[in-house]
Design a protein around this motif. Structure first.
Motif: not given
Length: 122
Positions: A53-59, A80-84
């Motif tokens: 479980w991690q922060n999903s801010d990167w998604i 899943c598309t990540a920011k960046g």
């Protein structure tokens, strides 16, 4: 629990992950929950939350492409598309015990950066 309600549970878990709603996901998993991925071998619920479980801010987003429910089992394939610009497709196999998720096995798919295939090490 019907196939439609199991599909809604799966959609809810993905939505909760993006919203960092750990309480929803914990409640959706049974006490006997187990998780397997290429990095994790049959880990329990507590270990899943400690390790996975991690922060999903990167998604940026999840796109659920298909959910196939057959009795107490279901497959979901998603992108899943990540920011960046990095994206990947995975398939997850869910096993239900009543209205709770008892097991998830994750199968990793190909990764892309800005629409181009990225070869993974190994």
């Amino acid at each position: 629990m019907t196939g439609a309600s199991r599909a809604e549970t799966i959609r809810g878990i993905f939505t909760a992950y993006l919203a960092n709603d750990r309480e929803f996901v914990e409640d959706a998993f049974s006490d006997e929950f187990r998780f397997t991925s290429p990095f994790d071998d049959n880990i329990d619920k507590a270990t899943y939350f400690a390790r996975c479980w991690q922060n999903s801010d990167w998604i940026e987003r999840h796109e659920l492409e298909r959910i196939l429910v057959d009795g107490d089992e279901a497959f979901v394939t998603y992108r899943c598309t990540a920011k960046g610009g990095k994206s990947f497709r995975n398939t997850e196999f869910f096993v239900f015990d009543g209205d709770k998720v008892k097991r998830i096995d994750v199968y990793f798919g190909a990764a892309y950066q800005d629409g181009k295939f990225v070869r993974q090490p190994g």
